[in-house]
Design a protein around this motif. Sequence first.
Motif, PDB file in Angstrom:
ATOM      1  N   ASP A   1       9.564   0.066   4.037  1.00 47.09           N
ATOM      2  CA  ASP A   1       9.057   1.398   4.352  1.00 47.09           C
ATOM      3  C   ASP A   1       9.942   2.045   5.403  1.00 47.09           C
ATOM      4  OD1 ASP A   1       8.407   0.265   6.751  1.00 47.09           O
ATOM      5  OD2 ASP A   1       6.306   0.869   6.728  1.00 47.09           O
ATOM      6  N   ASP A   2       9.531   3.221   5.893  1.00 43.71           N
ATOM      7  CA  ASP A   2      10.354   3.974   6.846  1.00 43.71           C
ATOM      8  C   ASP A   2      10.625   3.188   8.126  1.00 43.71           C
ATOM      9  OD1 ASP A   2      10.172   5.941   5.016  1.00 43.71           O
ATOM     10  OD2 ASP A   2       8.602   7.060   6.047  1.00 43.71           O
ATOM     11  N   MET A   3       9.701   2.260   8.442  1.00 38.51           N
ATOM     12  CA  MET A   3       9.841   1.508   9.682  1.00 38.51           C
ATOM     13  C   MET A   3      10.529   0.168   9.449  1.00 38.51           C
ATOM     14  SD  MET A   3       6.028   2.398  11.095  1.00 38.51           S
ATOM     15  CE  MET A   3       6.134   1.314  12.523  1.00 38.51           C
ATOM     16  N   GLY A   4      11.059  -0.017   8.270  1.00 37.83           N
ATOM     17  CA  GLY A   4      11.792  -1.241   7.990  1.00 37.83           C
ATOM     18  C   GLY A   4      10.926  -2.437   7.657  1.00 37.83           C
ATOM     19  N   ARG A   5       9.618  -2.184   7.454  1.00 36.66           N
ATOM     20  CA  ARG A   5       8.745  -3.294   7.092  1.00 36.66           C
ATOM     21  C   ARG A   5       8.856  -3.575   5.603  1.00 36.66           C
ATOM     22  NH1 ARG A   5       3.404  -0.806   9.839  1.00 36.66           N
ATOM     23  NH2 ARG A   5       4.141   0.893   8.515  1.00 36.66           N
ATOM     24  N   LEU A   6       8.722  -4.866   5.273  1.00 31.50           N
ATOM     25  CA  LEU A   6       8.818  -5.237   3.868  1.00 31.50           C
ATOM     26  C   LEU A   6       7.651  -4.638   3.089  1.00 31.50           C
ATOM     27  CD1 LEU A   6       9.889  -8.966   4.168  1.00 31.50           C
ATOM     28  CD2 LEU A   6      11.320  -6.959   3.755  1.00 31.50           C
ATOM     29  N   ALA A   7       7.943  -4.185   1.909  1.00 29.64           N
ATOM     30  CA  ALA A   7       6.918  -3.492   1.132  1.00 29.64           C
ATOM     31  C   ALA A   7       7.139  -3.729  -0.350  1.00 29.64           C
ATOM     32  CB  ALA A   7       6.950  -1.992   1.427  1.00 29.64           C
ATOM     33  N   LEU A   8       6.095  -3.491  -1.102  1.00 34.04           N
ATOM     34  CA  LEU A   8       6.177  -3.521  -2.558  1.00 34.04           C
ATOM     35  C   LEU A   8       5.902  -2.111  -3.068  1.00 34.04           C
ATOM     36  CD1 LEU A   8       4.097  -6.713  -3.409  1.00 34.04           C
ATOM     37  CD2 LEU A   8       6.578  -6.448  -3.576  1.00 34.04           C
ATOM     38  N   ARG A   9       6.737  -1.686  -3.994  1.00 35.08           N
ATOM     39  CA  ARG A   9       6.495  -0.401  -4.617  1.00 35.08           C
ATOM     40  C   ARG A   9       6.063  -0.649  -6.057  1.00 35.08           C
ATOM     41  NH1 ARG A   9      10.771   4.566  -5.521  1.00 35.08           N
ATOM     42  NH2 ARG A   9       9.220   6.128  -6.083  1.00 35.08           N
ATOM     43  N   ILE A  10       4.880  -0.168  -6.370  1.00 38.92           N
ATOM     44  CA  ILE A  10       4.339  -0.347  -7.714  1.00 38.92           C
ATOM     45  C   ILE A  10       4.340   0.995  -8.426  1.00 38.92           C
ATOM     46  CG2 ILE A  10       2.314  -1.004  -9.065  1.00 38.92           C
ATOM     47  CD1 ILE A  10       1.442  -2.820  -6.880  1.00 38.92           C
ATOM     48  N   ARG A  11       4.971   1.012  -9.571  1.00 35.35           N
ATOM     49  CA  ARG A  11       4.932   2.227 -10.388  1.00 35.35           C
ATOM     50  C   ARG A  11       4.407   1.878 -11.769  1.00 35.35           C
ATOM     51  NH1 ARG A  11      10.929   4.140  -8.946  1.00 35.35           N
ATOM     52  NH2 ARG A  11      11.036   1.930  -8.500  1.00 35.35           N
ATOM     53  N   ALA A  12       3.638   2.755 -12.325  1.00 33.40           N
ATOM     54  CA  ALA A  12       3.120   2.530 -13.679  1.00 33.40           C
ATOM     55  C   ALA A  12       2.956   3.863 -14.366  1.00 33.40           C
ATOM     56  CB  ALA A  12       1.773   1.795 -13.629  1.00 33.40           C
TER      57      ALA A  12
ATOM     58  N   SER B   1       2.858   3.664  -5.896  1.00 36.85           N
ATOM     59  CA  SER B   1       2.214   3.233  -4.660  1.00 36.85           C
ATOM     60  C   SER B   1       3.150   2.358  -3.852  1.00 36.85           C
ATOM     61  CB  SER B   1       0.944   2.415  -4.964  1.00 36.85           C
ATOM     62  OG  SER B   1       0.005   3.200  -5.635  1.00 36.85           O
ATOM     63  N   LEU B   2       3.112   2.545  -2.549  1.00 38.10           N
ATOM     64  CA  LEU B   2       3.861   1.684  -1.647  1.00 38.10           C
ATOM     65  C   LEU B   2       2.865   0.838  -0.858  1.00 38.10           C
ATOM     66  CD1 LEU B   2       6.863   1.262  -0.752  1.00 38.10           C
ATOM     67  CD2 LEU B   2       6.255   2.582   1.278  1.00 38.10           C
ATOM     68  N   LEU B   3       2.999  -0.454  -1.002  1.00 32.55           N
ATOM     69  CA  LEU B   3       2.125  -1.375  -0.278  1.00 32.55           C
ATOM     70  C   LEU B   3       2.973  -2.104   0.755  1.00 32.55           C
ATOM     71  CD1 LEU B   3       0.209  -2.871  -3.323  1.00 32.55           C
ATOM     72  CD2 LEU B   3      -0.612  -1.143  -1.733  1.00 32.55           C
ATOM     73  N   VAL B   4       2.688  -1.866   2.013  1.00 36.78           N
ATOM     74  CA  VAL B   4       3.451  -2.495   3.088  1.00 36.78           C
ATOM     75  C   VAL B   4       2.859  -3.870   3.359  1.00 36.78           C
ATOM     76  CG1 VAL B   4       4.176  -2.320   5.473  1.00 36.78           C
ATOM     77  CG2 VAL B   4       4.034  -0.262   4.080  1.00 36.78           C
ATOM     78  N   LEU B   5       3.706  -4.865   3.329  1.00 38.19           N
ATOM     79  CA  LEU B   5       3.236  -6.240   3.449  1.00 38.19           C
ATOM     80  C   LEU B   5       2.912  -6.594   4.895  1.00 38.19           C
ATOM     81  CD1 LEU B   5       5.753  -7.927   1.002  1.00 38.19           C
ATOM     82  CD2 LEU B   5       3.357  -7.358   0.588  1.00 38.19           C
ATOM     83  N   ALA B   6       1.907  -7.428   5.048  1.00 37.97           N
ATOM     84  CA  ALA B   6       1.528  -7.928   6.367  1.00 37.97           C
ATOM     85  C   ALA B   6       1.475  -9.449   6.303  1.00 37.97           C
ATOM     86  CB  ALA B   6       0.167  -7.367   6.764  1.00 37.97           C
ATOM     87  N   ARG B   7       1.572 -10.087   7.491  1.00 39.59           N
ATOM     88  CA  ARG B   7       1.538 -11.546   7.524  1.00 39.59           C
ATOM     89  C   ARG B   7       0.105 -12.074   7.526  1.00 39.59           C
ATOM     90  NH1 ARG B   7       5.598 -10.085  10.685  1.00 39.59           N
ATOM     91  NH2 ARG B   7       7.684 -10.825  10.149  1.00 39.59           N
ATOM     92  N   SER B   8      -0.833 -11.226   7.947  1.00 42.93           N
ATOM     93  CA  SER B   8      -2.212 -11.706   8.054  1.00 42.93           C
ATOM     94  C   SER B   8      -3.173 -10.525   7.999  1.00 42.93           C
ATOM     95  CB  SER B   8      -2.420 -12.449   9.384  1.00 42.93           C
ATOM     96  OG  SER B   8      -2.251 -11.524  10.459  1.00 42.93           O
ATOM     97  N   GLU B   9      -4.443 -10.846   7.752  1.00 41.73           N
ATOM     98  CA  GLU B   9      -5.484  -9.813   7.792  1.00 41.73           C
ATOM     99  C   GLU B   9      -5.530  -9.186   9.180  1.00 41.73           C
ATOM    100  OE1 GLU B   9      -7.373  -8.563   5.555  1.00 41.73           O
ATOM    101  OE2 GLU B   9      -7.104  -9.936   3.848  1.00 41.73           O
ATOM    102  N   ARG B  10      -5.283 -10.004  10.210  1.00 43.20           N
ATOM    103  CA  ARG B  10      -5.359  -9.497  11.580  1.00 43.20           C
ATOM    104  C   ARG B  10      -4.317  -8.397  11.818  1.00 43.20           C
ATOM    105  NH1 ARG B  10      -5.078 -13.186  16.377  1.00 43.20           N
ATOM    106  NH2 ARG B  10      -4.800 -14.768  14.831  1.00 43.20           N
ATOM    107  N   GLU B  11      -3.148  -8.617  11.265  1.00 37.43           N
ATOM    108  CA  GLU B  11      -2.110  -7.602  11.417  1.00 37.43           C
ATOM    109  C   GLU B  11      -2.541  -6.293  10.760  1.00 37.43           C
ATOM    110  OE1 GLU B  11       1.808  -8.913  10.239  1.00 37.43           O
ATOM    111  OE2 GLU B  11       2.498  -6.855  10.004  1.00 37.43           O
ATOM    112  N   ILE B  12      -3.229  -6.388   9.642  1.00 39.19           N
ATOM    113  CA  ILE B  12      -3.705  -5.184   8.963  1.00 39.19           C
ATOM    114  C   ILE B  12      -4.773  -4.493   9.796  1.00 39.19           C
ATOM    115  CG2 ILE B  12      -4.955  -4.336   6.941  1.00 39.19           C
ATOM    116  CD1 ILE B  12      -3.537  -6.460   5.305  1.00 39.19           C
ATOM    117  N   GLU B  13      -5.692  -5.291  10.375  1.00 39.81           N
ATOM    118  CA  GLU B  13      -6.758  -4.706  11.184  1.00 39.81           C
ATOM    119  C   GLU B  13      -6.184  -3.985  12.399  1.00 39.81           C
ATOM    120  OE1 GLU B  13      -9.421  -7.919  12.058  1.00 39.81           O
ATOM    121  OE2 GLU B  13      -9.805  -8.209   9.913  1.00 39.81           O
ATOM    122  N   ARG B  14      -5.141  -4.545  12.976  1.00 38.54           N
ATOM    123  CA  ARG B  14      -4.555  -3.896  14.154  1.00 38.54           C
ATOM    124  C   ARG B  14      -4.019  -2.508  13.818  1.00 38.54           C
ATOM    125  NH1 ARG B  14      -2.317  -8.888  15.838  1.00 38.54           N
ATOM    126  NH2 ARG B  14      -0.305  -8.375  14.951  1.00 38.54           N
ATOM    127  N   GLY B  15      -3.530  -2.340  12.597  1.00 37.57           N
ATOM    128  CA  GLY B  15      -2.966  -1.056  12.228  1.00 37.57           C
ATOM    129  C   GLY B  15      -3.964  -0.130  11.563  1.00 37.57           C
TER     130      GLY B  15
END
Length: 148
Positions: free
Chosen positions: A29-40, A63-77
């Motif tokens: 993504d724009d911040m350099g985080r690993l992401a998956l882009r899904i197109r259909a 859709s762009l899905l930015v990957l996280a290492r844990s649920e906690r990381e997602i909750e923080r954001g």
Amino acid sequence: MRLVDLPRLQDVLSSPAGSLRYKLDGTQDDMGRLALRIRAEGSFGLTCQRCLGPLEFPVRLDSLLVLARSEREIERGSDDPEGPDRLVANEAMPVLEMLEDELLLAIPYVPRHEACTSEVAEPGASVPSAFQGLRGLLGGSGGSAKSK
Ligand SMILES: [Zn+2]
């Protein structure tokens, strides 16, 4: 991908037949985080909730899905409502399930024709063409509920 392979999606389809083409890319993504882009793309049949007639729903998913290492990381954001969709990364990630999740999100909550052919248009009401109606659905603007 055949639609019959997506059991949760089958629940909302008017017909189990059909297929979609999809593409999954690893990216950042724009911040350099690993992401998956899904197109259909493709289309599938829904049921109009106003006239119960068939409604062809065109799918253009990106859709762009930015990957996280844990649920906690997602909750923080999660305090950022404008933030990207996050997904916990695993060694094995079921592609079809991810895709199905995104497709379910893309489907309007109450699918219906912009103008049902079985309905008599109100005098003076502008009747948009079927294609304009489909475009409206694509935009995902769920709001404009008409009162009876
Ligand atoms: Zn209808």
